[in-house]
Design a protein around this motif. Structure first.
Motif, PDB file in Angstrom:
ATOM      1  N   UNK A  88       0.860  -1.174   0.000  1.00 34.76           N
ATOM      2  CA  UNK A  88       0.000   0.000   0.000  1.00 34.76           C
ATOM      3  C   UNK A  88       0.898   1.227   0.000  1.00 34.76           C
ATOM      4  N   UNK A  89       0.778   2.036  -1.042  1.00 30.85           N
ATOM      5  CA  UNK A  89       1.639   3.215  -1.179  1.00 30.85           C
ATOM      6  C   UNK A  89       0.757   4.466  -1.156  1.00 30.85           C
ATOM      7  N   UNK A  90       0.518   5.017   0.022  1.00 36.81           N
ATOM      8  CA  UNK A  90      -0.340   6.206   0.074  1.00 36.81           C
ATOM      9  C   UNK A  90       0.392   7.420  -0.482  1.00 36.81           C
ATOM     10  N   UNK A  91      -0.313   8.227  -1.258  1.00 39.14           N
ATOM     11  CA  UNK A  91       0.255   9.446  -1.819  1.00 39.14           C
ATOM     12  C   UNK A  91      -0.558  10.637  -1.326  1.00 39.14           C
ATOM     13  N   UNK A  92       0.134  11.634  -0.843  1.00 39.37           N
ATOM     14  CA  UNK A  92      -0.564  12.818  -0.366  1.00 39.37           C
ATOM     15  C   UNK A  92       0.410  13.829   0.190  1.00 39.37           C
ATOM     16  N   UNK A  93      -0.093  15.036   0.482  1.00 38.62           N
ATOM     17  CA  UNK A  93       0.821  16.109   0.887  1.00 38.62           C
ATOM     18  C   UNK A  93       1.476  15.865   2.259  1.00 38.62           C
ATOM     19  N   UNK A  94       0.835  15.083   3.127  1.00 38.46           N
ATOM     20  CA  UNK A  94       1.358  14.955   4.483  1.00 38.46           C
ATOM     21  C   UNK A  94       1.929  13.567   4.774  1.00 38.46           C
ATOM     22  N   UNK A  95       2.058  12.711   3.756  1.00 41.21           N
ATOM     23  CA  UNK A  95       2.670  11.389   3.958  1.00 41.21           C
ATOM     24  C   UNK A  95       4.006  11.322   3.225  1.00 41.21           C
ATOM     25  N   UNK A 113       2.019  -6.888  -5.666  1.00 37.25           N
ATOM     26  CA  UNK A 113       1.101  -5.903  -6.250  1.00 37.25           C
ATOM     27  C   UNK A 113       1.190  -4.636  -5.409  1.00 37.25           C
ATOM     28  N   UNK A 114       1.420  -3.527  -6.083  1.00 37.06           N
ATOM     29  CA  UNK A 114       1.490  -2.258  -5.360  1.00 37.06           C
ATOM     30  C   UNK A 114       0.201  -1.499  -5.631  1.00 37.06           C
ATOM     31  N   UNK A 115      -0.469  -1.082  -4.582  1.00 34.48           N
ATOM     32  CA  UNK A 115      -1.664  -0.272  -4.781  1.00 34.48           C
ATOM     33  C   UNK A 115      -1.381   1.132  -4.280  1.00 34.48           C
ATOM     34  N   UNK A 116      -1.580   2.093  -5.163  1.00 28.03           N
ATOM     35  CA  UNK A 116      -1.362   3.485  -4.777  1.00 28.03           C
ATOM     36  C   UNK A 116      -2.669   3.991  -4.197  1.00 28.03           C
ATOM     37  N   UNK A 117      -2.619   4.442  -2.951  1.00 27.40           N
ATOM     38  CA  UNK A 117      -3.862   4.835  -2.276  1.00 27.40           C
ATOM     39  C   UNK A 117      -3.863   6.332  -1.979  1.00 27.40           C
TER      40      UNK A 117
END
Lengths: 509, 509
Positions: A290-297, A324-328
């Motif tokens: 799980x690869x979270x993308x966002x301004x504060x991570x 499997x990589x899921x971009x969250x």
């Protein structure tokens, strides 16, 4: 290595009851001179009874430790199985060979498999000092690892540690890069285990956030499991949630992470090697990342997330692991809770069916992806299957099994204790919430005492896009003492944690 | 910095008699939790009586130190002027601002004057951990300093430390980059002082060699002089030879050097900043820098020596210091002695006129260059003038004055003590000597006990180009105990220290 290092002394152990987080021994000045070692140099200690040995950093005293004695800190005792009064052999440690390879990397050369293996072994066995290990990490950060080096590094980390084997099982794992709150793992593991797969999950404690998965799980059950105990729990229930720091799956990696932390250095190649080594060490053949993308991570842009994702998959291929990589979406908190007790309660409530929010959604999506990846269900059917396991109560029943197998007693969200003090933080204006700074929420929860005070933390009452009126409660701060509560509240007052949408962005006059 | 750091506790000091080379304090687990600090994090201690404060690294115990107590190591006592039973205020140290700048340098950006100043101040005040400081040095090594950054760094090092002022004097200094033996300084300083210039020389102790100038001078006199004492000695005699580590001329630099040492990291910009800061701190307006070039010293090629030389001169200009760099032949040892007593004796013998060899030649050439640089003598007349001061006995008389002013009693080479044991190392073949490995000679002397055992060391009996027969004595090893003597001899046997000229370089058959 100089011939000096062949010379050793037999010294009598005197315990120094200090937990320093480092391997330190103390010699009398006379013995140190005789051995030809200076403060901060390293010596090798061997317990002649069991031949266990360890490299430790030297301090020197002229009164506290007598001649022919050696003061050893608790951490050293543990490794050597010595006690007060034991005899240990002490000799100067030679200069580790890997220093030459670190220098090579700093000079921009590529390292081969043997060289990376030597570096990893020397880090794990404490032969490299903090200075030397830091220079290595800094070099990897500044010069990068190519794909081959990343694979070599991963293999070196795996070979240096222990590995878990669960016979006759489809072993899977999940990992979240820089997730910050919510504890999806505590929902995914019981779903996956209930589906009949094996998921021996090792998790970390909090470093910068209000709680790690290990901290939250510890509210319910024992997480300091040995490798043997993990195997037993997984063979019995299909899953477990253990603290990775208690097992020696990739001991060098734990030391590397400690070095990366103060400077927030996360060289991409090292992050990939670190994650993949831990997954391979538990014998996982299918991994969802799980690869979270966002301004504060950790990862800020879709582009860099995609580059990283492809590398994960490539490295997985070389190790025989299907990744499997899921971009969250990492721009919002995962659920409303921050802090061990609050997060544990929140995850249990989702398992109990009390509500289903974005954390539930994310957990079920990730569990579904894992089910599909293994071929356990056909493509496109994962989410439905996972949701069904959650809604039917099978996941909750499985979680209770796991908690009991890990020696826990708390199996219901009602049993989880609350903090002594609580303070409400309200909005000063009305408007629509445009963003919520997850990093700052974690900070508030930490100032309130989390994760050391397990009951301390924060509950968020609003979400992005909410329309709020003035004096609406934005979040509640929980704490075990008044001082920490006030400090957390003050910090929240002085920072823009929840931002409202603005039309006028700037004024000129 | 979090508001947490405003919270402090008053704790009672309990002394821990360990010299660790680092600033360490030990808290009871309960107090550490109350302050919200973990092992290896930093706390700030303040002595409320004198307002002195220090940043120290935290260890944790649950038995050795009671609640409301703090264990402090000797090094911390020194700084705070506390003693057993004192009360100190303890609070968590905030995250130093300079971490952000270190990260910038790692990412390849240039640092400005304020940023480098902040880094230097945080290193000097122990706010940056070893990990953080290492990352900085590694970044400077890998990304380099441009000329402007080198000047900024130099200024930051100067401003952070104390400075020496000798009124009404032409203050000069000399420095040798990576010189290994011989102690030219002990010959140059009395020549220069006898010529009427002021030369407040601070020197280092040995790190990797058999003796530093401070180690050798300590055989004759006290070298741990305060800044005030240095001023007195120089005002009285015109010169002094003190240990730089005892004065706080550039305290950050001393910490940086400790970090550079294990990896032999000498980023050029940092070396220049480090040398020039120390010269500027003693108020030198004219500086001669000796840059030996050779296969076994720091700088290996004429080309890189020349590049470095020009940078030294440029940085000198920006600091108002007239610099002359002399590139010297570093392919041979400077004189025959290795080890504090042997080197001190050797230098005194040259001053006494007992012989004049390549060390004498080098010292007089460097002294002559300094005399010309200041305009004290006209161009081309420096060598003659310096030689005259040496041969006339003025330099010896001046050295005796300096030794007495530094509280010393040994003023003649006959008074210097010899080691208990001696062993001769002879050639196994006859031939012509093509090279002598100075690094290995130092190593032999160190294994024999130098510089800790001041009398230990090595005397070389041959020079490059000598024609020798089989069983000719190549060198004598001196030691204070039999074990070290044998270890040094064994090491010499197993290494090619003196190489003979070969015609047949390789054979095929």
């Amino acid at each position: 290595m100089s011939p000096e290092s062949n010379y050793s002394q037999n010294l009598k152990v005197k315990t120094i009851d200090i937990l320093s987080g480092k391997l330190i021994v103390v010699l009398n000045e006379l013995d140190a001179k005789e051995l030809g070692v200076l403060p901060l140099e390293r010596v090798e200690l061997t317990n002649p009874r069991n031949k266990k040995s360890v490299n430790a950093v030297l301090d020197i005293t002229d009164t506290m430790i007598g001649e022919n004695e050696i003061g050893i800190f608790k951490d050293v005792h543990k490794i050597l199985s010595t006690k007060d009064g034991s005899i240990v052999q002490v000799r100067p440690s030679g200069k580790p060979r890997s220093i030459e390879f670190i220098k090579k990397k700093m000079d921009g050369y590529k390292l081969n498999q043997d060289q990376l293996k030597q570096i990893v072994n020397d880090i794990a066995s404490n032969k490299l000092s903090e200075i030397e290990a830091t220079a290595f990490i800094a070099a990897v950060y500044m010069k990068g690892f190519d794909l081959e080096e990343t694979v070599f590094m991963t293999k070196a980390l795996i070979e240096n540690g222990k590995t878990l084997e669960i016979p006759n099982a489809t072993v899977v794992d999940k990992h979240s890069i820089g997730g910050t709150n919510g504890r999806a793992t505590m929902i995914i593991v019981p779903i996956i285990a209930a589906a009949g797969l094996a998921i021996p999950k090792t998790s970390s404690r909090s470093i910068t956030s209000a709680s790690g998965t290990a901290d939250a799980m510890e509210v319910l059950a024992n997480v300091s499991l040995s490798l043997n105990k993990i195997r037993q729990v997984v063979e019995k229930t299909g899953g477990c949630i253990a603290w990775g720091g208690a097992v020696e799956l990739a001991p060098a990696d734990d030391k590397i992470i400690k070095i990366e932390y103060p400077l927030s250095l996360d060289p991409e190649g090292q992050v990939i090697a670190s994650v993949m080594a831990k997954k391979a060490s538990v014998g996982a053949k299918f991994v969802v990342i799980d690869l979270p993308v966002g301004p504060f991570v950790k990862v800020h842009s879709r582009d860099s997330a995609e580059v990283m994702a492809l590398k994960f998959i490539e490295v997985g291929k070389k190790l025989g692991i299907k990744v499997e990589v899921v971009i969250t979406n990492g721009s919002e908190p995962s659920g409303r809770a921050f802090g061990p007790n609050l997060e544990a309660k929140y995850a249990l409530e989702i398992l109990e069916g009390k509500f289903f929010d974005n954390l539930g959604q994310k957990s079920v999506e990730l569990a579904g992806a894992l089910l599909e990846l293994t071929g356990h269900v056909s493509k496109g059917k994962g989410f439905e299957k996972a949701l069904n396991i959650l809604e039917s109560g099978e996941a909750l029943a499985k979680m209770k099994e796991i908690i009991r197998a890990q020696g826990g007693k708390i199996v219901s969200s009602d049993q989880i204790g609350k903090a002594k003090f609580k303070k409400l933080f309200v909005s000063r204006h009305s408007g629509e919430i445009s963003s919520i700074n997850v990093g700052l929420l974690n900070k508030v929860a930490r100032i309130a005492g989390a994760p050391s005070h397990k009951k301390a933390g924060l509950m968020l009452n609003v979400e992005q896009g909410s329309k709020i009126s003035k004096n609406k409660v934005l979040f509640e701060i929980h704490a075990e003492n008044k001082r920490k509560l006030d400090a957390a509240y003050d910090f929240a007052m002085r920072n823009q944690i929840v931002s409202l949408k603005r039309i006028i962005l700037e004024k000129f006059s």
